[in-house]
Design a protein around this motif. Structure first.
Motif, PDB file in Angstrom:
ATOM      1  N   ARG A   1       1.079  -1.294  -0.058  1.00 51.19           N
ATOM      2  CA  ARG A   1      -0.316   0.168   0.010  1.00 51.19           C
ATOM      3  C   ARG A   1       1.187   1.752  -0.445  1.00 51.19           C
ATOM      4  O   ARG A   1       1.834   1.238  -0.013  1.00 51.19           O
ATOM      5  CB  ARG A   1      -0.954  -0.281   0.929  1.00 51.19           C
ATOM      6  N   ARG A   2       0.725   2.569  -0.269  1.00 51.18           N
ATOM      7  CA  ARG A   2       1.201   3.574  -0.325  1.00 51.18           C
ATOM      8  C   ARG A   2       0.449   4.560   1.491  1.00 51.18           C
ATOM      9  O   ARG A   2       0.020   3.425   2.468  1.00 51.18           O
ATOM     10  CB  ARG A   2       0.591   4.320  -1.673  1.00 51.18           C
ATOM     11  N   ALA A   3       1.771   5.203   1.771  1.00 44.66           N
ATOM     12  CA  ALA A   3       1.538   6.162   2.954  1.00 44.66           C
ATOM     13  C   ALA A   3       0.209   6.648   2.978  1.00 44.66           C
ATOM     14  O   ALA A   3       0.125   7.204   2.106  1.00 44.66           O
ATOM     15  CB  ALA A   3       3.337   6.921   2.892  1.00 44.66           C
ATOM     16  N   ALA A   4      -0.241   6.109   4.136  1.00 38.77           N
ATOM     17  CA  ALA A   4      -1.505   6.815   4.754  1.00 38.77           C
ATOM     18  C   ALA A   4      -1.550   8.352   4.627  1.00 38.77           C
ATOM     19  O   ALA A   4      -0.279   8.297   5.913  1.00 38.77           O
ATOM     20  CB  ALA A   4      -2.558   5.923   5.194  1.00 38.77           C
ATOM     21  N   ARG A   5      -2.815   8.921   5.376  1.00 36.60           N
ATOM     22  CA  ARG A   5      -2.488  10.056   6.161  1.00 36.60           C
ATOM     23  C   ARG A   5      -3.743  10.620   6.307  1.00 36.60           C
ATOM     24  O   ARG A   5      -5.467  10.093   5.900  1.00 36.60           O
ATOM     25  CB  ARG A   5      -1.956  11.745   4.932  1.00 36.60           C
ATOM     26  N   TRP A   6      -3.994  11.187   7.422  1.00 37.85           N
ATOM     27  CA  TRP A   6      -5.840  12.014   7.473  1.00 37.85           C
ATOM     28  C   TRP A   6      -6.246  12.312   6.489  1.00 37.85           C
ATOM     29  O   TRP A   6      -5.399  13.633   5.689  1.00 37.85           O
ATOM     30  CB  TRP A   6      -5.533  12.783   9.095  1.00 37.85           C
ATOM     31  N   ASN A   7      -6.949  12.442   6.344  1.00 41.43           N
ATOM     32  CA  ASN A   7      -7.610  13.132   5.133  1.00 41.43           C
ATOM     33  C   ASN A   7      -8.280  14.441   5.334  1.00 41.43           C
ATOM     34  O   ASN A   7      -8.095  15.518   4.806  1.00 41.43           O
ATOM     35  CB  ASN A   7      -9.096  12.937   4.396  1.00 41.43           C
TER      36      ASN A   7
ATOM     37  N   VAL B   1       1.109   9.818  15.259  1.00 42.80           N
ATOM     38  CA  VAL B   1      -0.517   9.796  15.040  1.00 42.80           C
ATOM     39  C   VAL B   1      -0.633  10.032  14.055  1.00 42.80           C
ATOM     40  O   VAL B   1      -1.667   9.743  12.975  1.00 42.80           O
ATOM     41  CB  VAL B   1      -1.132  10.393  16.260  1.00 42.80           C
ATOM     42  N   LEU B   2       0.246  11.291  13.107  1.00 38.58           N
ATOM     43  CA  LEU B   2       0.034  11.427  11.780  1.00 38.58           C
ATOM     44  C   LEU B   2       0.483  11.702  11.200  1.00 38.58           C
ATOM     45  O   LEU B   2       0.265  11.432   9.333  1.00 38.58           O
ATOM     46  CB  LEU B   2       0.504  13.568  12.384  1.00 38.58           C
ATOM     47  N   THR B   3       1.722  10.431  11.174  1.00 35.99           N
ATOM     48  CA  THR B   3       1.466   9.222  10.046  1.00 35.99           C
ATOM     49  C   THR B   3       1.994   8.093  10.406  1.00 35.99           C
ATOM     50  O   THR B   3       2.092   7.897  11.587  1.00 35.99           O
ATOM     51  CB  THR B   3       3.359  10.425   9.288  1.00 35.99           C
ATOM     52  N   GLN B   4       2.295   6.940   9.472  1.00 34.18           N
ATOM     53  CA  GLN B   4       2.106   5.563  10.275  1.00 34.18           C
ATOM     54  C   GLN B   4       4.236   5.145   9.700  1.00 34.18           C
ATOM     55  O   GLN B   4       4.502   4.734   9.658  1.00 34.18           O
ATOM     56  CB  GLN B   4       1.878   4.629   8.351  1.00 34.18           C
ATOM     57  N   ALA B   5       4.259   5.915  11.592  1.00 28.49           N
ATOM     58  CA  ALA B   5       5.635   6.067  11.836  1.00 28.49           C
ATOM     59  C   ALA B   5       5.460   3.741  11.907  1.00 28.49           C
ATOM     60  O   ALA B   5       5.526   3.583  12.376  1.00 28.49           O
ATOM     61  CB  ALA B   5       5.908   6.733  12.982  1.00 28.49           C
ATOM     62  N   ASP B   6       7.521   4.275  11.746  1.00 28.30           N
ATOM     63  CA  ASP B   6       7.341   2.610  11.841  1.00 28.30           C
ATOM     64  C   ASP B   6       8.286   2.430  12.712  1.00 28.30           C
ATOM     65  O   ASP B   6       9.302   3.140  14.000  1.00 28.30           O
ATOM     66  CB  ASP B   6       8.696   2.970  10.723  1.00 28.30           C
TER      67      ASP B   6
ATOM     68  N   CYS C   1     -16.305  15.409  20.191  1.00 29.52           N
ATOM     69  CA  CYS C   1     -15.739  14.960  19.322  1.00 29.52           C
ATOM     70  C   CYS C   1     -16.527  13.257  18.942  1.00 29.52           C
ATOM     71  O   CYS C   1     -15.913  12.975  20.236  1.00 29.52           O
ATOM     72  CB  CYS C   1     -15.678  15.749  18.481  1.00 29.52           C
ATOM     73  N   ARG C   2     -16.224  12.122  17.899  1.00 27.33           N
ATOM     74  CA  ARG C   2     -16.144  10.837  18.101  1.00 27.33           C
ATOM     75  C   ARG C   2     -14.642  10.814  18.130  1.00 27.33           C
ATOM     76  O   ARG C   2     -14.261  10.869  16.461  1.00 27.33           O
ATOM     77  CB  ARG C   2     -16.877  10.170  17.159  1.00 27.33           C
ATOM     78  N   PRO C   3     -13.891  10.332  18.623  1.00 32.04           N
ATOM     79  CA  PRO C   3     -12.293  10.030  18.434  1.00 32.04           C
ATOM     80  C   PRO C   3     -12.332   9.181  17.702  1.00 32.04           C
ATOM     81  O   PRO C   3     -12.435   7.676  17.654  1.00 32.04           O
ATOM     82  CB  PRO C   3     -11.986   9.644  19.788  1.00 32.04           C
ATOM     83  N   ASN C   4     -10.734   9.035  16.801  1.00 34.02           N
ATOM     84  CA  ASN C   4     -10.258   8.572  16.132  1.00 34.02           C
ATOM     85  C   ASN C   4      -8.781   8.729  16.350  1.00 34.02           C
ATOM     86  O   ASN C   4      -8.216   7.769  15.744  1.00 34.02           O
ATOM     87  CB  ASN C   4     -10.473   8.840  14.330  1.00 34.02           C
ATOM     88  N   ILE C   5      -8.025   9.343  16.954  1.00 34.70           N
ATOM     89  CA  ILE C   5      -6.898   8.874  17.541  1.00 34.70           C
ATOM     90  C   ILE C   5      -7.049   8.563  19.479  1.00 34.70           C
ATOM     91  O   ILE C   5      -7.526   9.818  20.303  1.00 34.70           O
ATOM     92  CB  ILE C   5      -6.379  10.243  18.009  1.00 34.70           C
ATOM     93  N   ILE C   6      -6.882   7.955  19.971  1.00 35.67           N
ATOM     94  CA  ILE C   6      -7.370   7.356  21.228  1.00 35.67           C
ATOM     95  C   ILE C   6      -5.535   7.353  21.873  1.00 35.67           C
ATOM     96  O   ILE C   6      -4.264   6.231  21.348  1.00 35.67           O
ATOM     97  CB  ILE C   6      -7.595   5.811  21.475  1.00 35.67           C
TER      98      ILE C   6
ATOM     99  N   MET D   1      -0.403  20.699  16.256  1.00 34.39           N
ATOM    100  CA  MET D   1       0.158  20.488  14.459  1.00 34.39           C
ATOM    101  C   MET D   1      -0.420  19.651  13.767  1.00 34.39           C
ATOM    102  O   MET D   1      -0.395  20.115  11.914  1.00 34.39           O
ATOM    103  CB  MET D   1       0.440  19.577  14.827  1.00 34.39           C
ATOM    104  N   ALA D   2      -1.652  19.480  13.660  1.00 30.76           N
ATOM    105  CA  ALA D   2      -3.063  18.599  12.756  1.00 30.76           C
ATOM    106  C   ALA D   2      -3.725  20.274  11.930  1.00 30.76           C
ATOM    107  O   ALA D   2      -3.534  20.056  10.484  1.00 30.76           O
ATOM    108  CB  ALA D   2      -3.584  18.722  13.631  1.00 30.76           C
ATOM    109  N   ALA D   3      -3.748  21.059  13.017  1.00 34.41           N
ATOM    110  CA  ALA D   3      -4.412  22.243  11.659  1.00 34.41           C
ATOM    111  C   ALA D   3      -2.900  23.068  11.091  1.00 34.41           C
ATOM    112  O   ALA D   3      -3.255  23.658  10.334  1.00 34.41           O
ATOM    113  CB  ALA D   3      -4.432  23.233  13.067  1.00 34.41           C
ATOM    114  N   GLU D   4      -2.049  22.879  10.876  1.00 39.16           N
ATOM    115  CA  GLU D   4      -1.127  23.308  10.775  1.00 39.16           C
ATOM    116  C   GLU D   4      -1.146  22.513   8.986  1.00 39.16           C
ATOM    117  O   GLU D   4      -0.268  23.501   8.519  1.00 39.16           O
ATOM    118  CB  GLU D   4       0.490  23.387  11.270  1.00 39.16           C
ATOM    119  N   LEU D   5      -1.661  21.217   9.291  1.00 39.71           N
ATOM    120  CA  LEU D   5      -1.247  20.345   7.942  1.00 39.71           C
ATOM    121  C   LEU D   5      -1.990  20.505   7.052  1.00 39.71           C
ATOM    122  O   LEU D   5      -3.052  19.792   5.997  1.00 39.71           O
ATOM    123  CB  LEU D   5      -1.040  19.643   8.923  1.00 39.71           C
TER     124      LEU D   5
END
Length: 296
Positions: free
Chosen positions: A61-67, A221-226, A105-110, A92-96
């Protein structure tokens, strides 16, 4: 109960602590000047090597990110610290270009802290495997990585779930078991992060400033870090637990990487093509007049 509710309930049960929210931010510790970086002709290749090393999407797959929207919940942490971490990641998310969620809100990052990381990870994996691995071979890094998430002794562990969406309609594209290409240059699917779970093991974190820890969590949490990436020759927050510097912050290198990831084309047909674009954008950012590039 939703996956978020299950995770928070499990985290609270394991720790006997309360969910964190709103309050004054704590002292984050001193900020360390990590020095300048020298720019040269190898910069883009160096950036590409970093992307290949640091990013770990599911196989094929390709690297994913939040939409667009991110909603963060921090559990088992003093409220003022929890809110500080939420605010740091949200900024940081807002800067991106992302939209941080409003209260309720319904959390997608826990993010949950505990005094026994493996125990919490194993308990969550046992009760939530269907949520953590919803589409085998597409949504996560596989069985071996799932086992490593449960047994790792790392101070911070994380698990990403990503899903393919139609580039043009935004519809979930789970029927596309392989990425269908419109041409050699374009795919008709994009890869979106769907949820991220992070466990902080307070018995292993040590004397790390809370600001540094929050920046580290923001990066993963903002990238699929290894979690196994070898990044010691790069000026990155990912080295937080591998060096003596316990008060690091997101560096220019990190910020240029995140900016490049979130500004790259969503419809690249292959990870190698996407990595080249991200590396090129990173190099452009690093070539700012006041920025130079470090050599190993």
């Amino acid at each position: 109960m939703s996956w978020a509710g299950l995770m928070v309930a499990g985290a609270l049960a394991l720790s006997g602590q309360q969910d964190g929210s709103g309050a004054q931010a704590p002292d984050t510790g001193p900020v360390t000047d990590l020095g300048e970086i020298r720019a040269d002709a190898t910069l883009e290749q160096r950036a590409r090597t970093f992307v290949q090393e640091a990013v770990a999407p599911p196989r094929g797959r390709r690297a994913a990110r939040w939409n667009r929207d991110v909603c963060i919940r921090v559990a088992n942490m003093d409220p003022q610290y929890a809110q500080f971490m939420i605010d740091r990641i949200s900024d940081m998310a807002a800067e991106l270009g992302l939209k941080p969620g409003e209260p309720g809100c319904r959390p997608n990052i826990i993010i949950a802290s505990t005094n026994d990381g493996p125990l919490m990870a194993q308990a969550l994996a046992g009760s939530m495997e269907a949520d953590m691995r919803p589409v085998l071979g597409i949504s996560d890094r596989g069985r071996a990585a799932f086992q490593a998430f449960q047994t790792s002794e790392a101070p911070v562990r994380w698990w990403h779930v990503s899903l393919p969406y139609d580039v043009d309609t935004g519809d979930l594209a789970l029927g596309m078991m392989k990425v269908r290409q419109v041409s050699r240059l374009r795919s008709n699917t994009r890869e979106d992060l769907a949820r991220v779970m992070v466990i902080l093991d307070v018995t292993k974190i040590g004397r790390v400033s809370f600001g540094a820890l929050s920046d580290y969590v923001a990066m993963v949490v903002l990238t699929q870090a290894d979690p196994d990436a070898e990044t010691s020759t790069y000026d990155t927050i990912l080295n937080l637990f591998r060096t003596d510097d316990r008060s690091a912050v997101l560096t220019d290198w990190d910020r240029d990487f995140l900016t490049a990831l979130y500004s790259a084309s969503r419809d690249r047909p292959r990870q190698s093509t996407l990595a080249r674009e991200i590396a090129g954008r990173m190099a452009d950012g690093q070539r700012r007049p006041d920025t130079t590039v470090d050599q190993p």
